[in-house]
Design a protein around this motif. Structure first.
Motif, PDB file in Angstrom:
ATOM      1  N   LYS A  86       0.812  -1.235   0.000  1.00 14.02           N
ATOM      2  CA  LYS A  86       0.000   0.000   0.000  1.00 14.02           C
ATOM      3  C   LYS A  86       0.837   1.272   0.000  1.00 14.02           C
ATOM      4  O   LYS A  86       0.300   2.355  -0.119  1.00 14.02           O
ATOM      5  CB  LYS A  86      -0.842   0.047   1.297  1.00 14.02           C
ATOM      6  CG  LYS A  86      -2.265  -0.374   1.138  1.00 14.02           C
ATOM      7  CD  LYS A  86      -3.068   0.009   2.373  1.00 14.02           C
ATOM      8  CE  LYS A  86      -3.460   1.464   2.381  1.00 14.02           C
ATOM      9  NZ  LYS A  86      -4.840   1.779   2.184  1.00 14.02           N
ATOM     10  N   SER A 111      -8.071  -0.320   3.588  1.00 13.73           N
ATOM     11  CA  SER A 111      -8.662  -0.332   2.253  1.00 13.73           C
ATOM     12  C   SER A 111      -7.574  -0.692   1.229  1.00 13.73           C
ATOM     13  O   SER A 111      -6.408  -0.333   1.407  1.00 13.73           O
ATOM     14  CB  SER A 111      -9.267   1.035   1.950  1.00 13.73           C
ATOM     15  OG  SER A 111      -8.330   2.056   2.228  1.00 13.73           O
ATOM     16  N   ASN A 157      -5.985   0.084  -1.485  1.00 17.90           N
ATOM     17  CA  ASN A 157      -5.568   1.120  -2.441  1.00 17.90           C
ATOM     18  C   ASN A 157      -4.255   1.697  -1.958  1.00 17.90           C
ATOM     19  O   ASN A 157      -3.873   1.483  -0.801  1.00 17.90           O
ATOM     20  CB  ASN A 157      -6.624   2.231  -2.480  1.00 17.90           C
ATOM     21  CG  ASN A 157      -6.946   2.734  -1.079  1.00 17.90           C
ATOM     22  OD1 ASN A 157      -7.791   2.167  -0.383  1.00 17.90           O
ATOM     23  ND2 ASN A 157      -6.229   3.759  -0.632  1.00 17.90           N
ATOM     24  N   SER A 213     -10.606   4.748  -2.094  1.00 19.42           N
ATOM     25  CA  SER A 213     -10.768   3.324  -1.777  1.00 19.42           C
ATOM     26  C   SER A 213     -11.475   2.605  -2.914  1.00 19.42           C
ATOM     27  O   SER A 213     -12.223   3.215  -3.676  1.00 19.42           O
ATOM     28  CB  SER A 213     -11.590   3.169  -0.501  1.00 19.42           C
ATOM     29  OG  SER A 213     -10.903   3.681   0.596  1.00 19.42           O
TER      30      SER A 213
END
Ligand code: TXA
Ligand code: MG
Length: 334
Positions: A49, A136, A138, A144
């Motif tokens: 991420k 999330s 992303n 998200s």
């Protein structure tokens, strides 16, 4: 909703047990999950991420008993809220139990816990036998994902041939991240304080009306400070700039507005602005927000959202919280 593929669930469970990450659908947004007992998996969440370690993760559980296993102490009002709103889009920040790895909490003494209602998330947590930490799915600071294909396109460049298991559970019903609340006890006043750190699908009105039925003294507060560390001003950003304009702004933008945007954002031109029209139904507006941001950003160089002063209260609070934080400029609400 798509049918649950049990072979895929078993594969996901194996990966999680081996310290890998898996993308799971929840009713809010897709999550990038690892077992809370695997430091290797937890580290992989942060690296994939590109998330700084100071931003703590939410622990997802599939029962009240499992929630109790990650929390040191349940204030009675926390138990009351959990029983009313779980499973569902409410995250409770409570004192952490020793078993919770400091990577999850960024070294804080509290842990964020959520019992999601999506059947695939619940089945996978049960099957894995341990709670799952999941932000999330992303890149840090970006919008998200509310559909599996959003995750695929977000991470395709990063993976470099490595396969990431993404379980497709269809479109997320809520479409925005969960409501995060912390609970504190004011001992002098003998009162509990429930603070909304991030608005979401369980609205302030829902919390208020629930707490009216609570027999003890309680206050409800909103926090604008980044007490939720990831909850910084600029977050949930689409790939191109987003600008909030006043309700009376002409479609396609007036010349002065264009010039102001160009100047402030240092854009040499604005060739193809696109307007993100919010569905008048807040439930649908929330569900579609991130999909619409991604869809429109694909062939535009500026996203425009028109401020609607009747879009206030209830779920609109969460929708506008995300739009404000996604915006590079806000001409409507200064
Ligand atoms: O709906 C959701 O909550 C989704 C799905 C996947 O469950 N998850 C999600 O995770 O939005 P994430 O990591 O994107 O956001 C978690 C938020 C962050 O703002 C973080 O700072 C806050 O929760 N948080 C986590 N632990 C906390 C703690 N101990 N104290 C205060 N805030 C905390
Ligand atoms: Mg996030």
């Amino acid at each position: 909703m798509l049918p649950i593929d049990s072979a895929e669930l078993l594969q996901a469970c194996d990966r999680l047990r081996q310290g890998d990450v898996v993308v799971i659908p929840t009713e809010t947004v897709y999550g990038l999950a690892a077992s809370i007992d695997s430091e290797k998996g937890l580290r992989k969440i942060f690296s994939l991420k590109r998330r700084p370690f100071f931003d703590p993760l939410i622990v997802h559980v599939a029962s009240f008993k499992e929630a109790a296993s990650v929390v040191r102490e349940w204030p009675p009002v926390g138990d009351f809220l959990a029983r009313l709103f779980w499973p569902g889009p409410l995250t409770l920040v409570l004192p952490k139990a020793d078993r919770v790895h400091p990577l999850i909490t960024s070294g804080l003494e509290t842990v964020a816990v959520r019992f999601p209602s999506h059947p695939i998330a619940r089945d996978l947590i049960r099957l894995t036998g341990s709670p799952l930490a999941a932000p999330s799915a992303n890149f840090f600071g970006r919008a998200s994902p509310s559909r599996a294909e959003h995750v695929r396109s977000e991470f395709s460049s990063e993976l470099d041939g490595e396969d990431l298991l993404i379980i497709d559970g269809g479109e997320c019903a809520v479409g925005l991240e969960s409501t995060v609340v912390s609970i504190h006890r004011d001992t002098q006043e003998a009162k509990d304080i429930v603070t909304i750190l991030r608005p979401g699908g369980v609205t302030e009105e829902m919390l208020k009306s629930a707490l009216e039925r609570w027999s003890q003294k309680v206050a409800i507060a909103r926090s604008e400070s980044p007490a939720s560390p990831g909850h910084t001003k600029h977050h949930y950003m689409p790939r191109i700039p987003l600008v909030v304009v006043a309700q009376n702004e002409p479609v396609g933008l007036s010349l002065p507005t264009r010039q102001k945007i160009q100047r402030e954002l240092k854009l040499s031109s604005i060739a193809n602005p696109r307007e993100l029209e919010l569905n008048p139904d807040a439930v649908l507006a929330a569900r579609e927000l991130y999909s619409e941001m991604r869809r429109l950003a694909a062939d535009s160089d500026l996203l425009v959202v028109r401020f609607g002063d009747n879009q206030r209260g209830g779920l609109w609070d969460a929708i506008w919280d995300r739009i404000r934080r996604a915006a590079s400029l806000n001409f409507a609400e200064e």
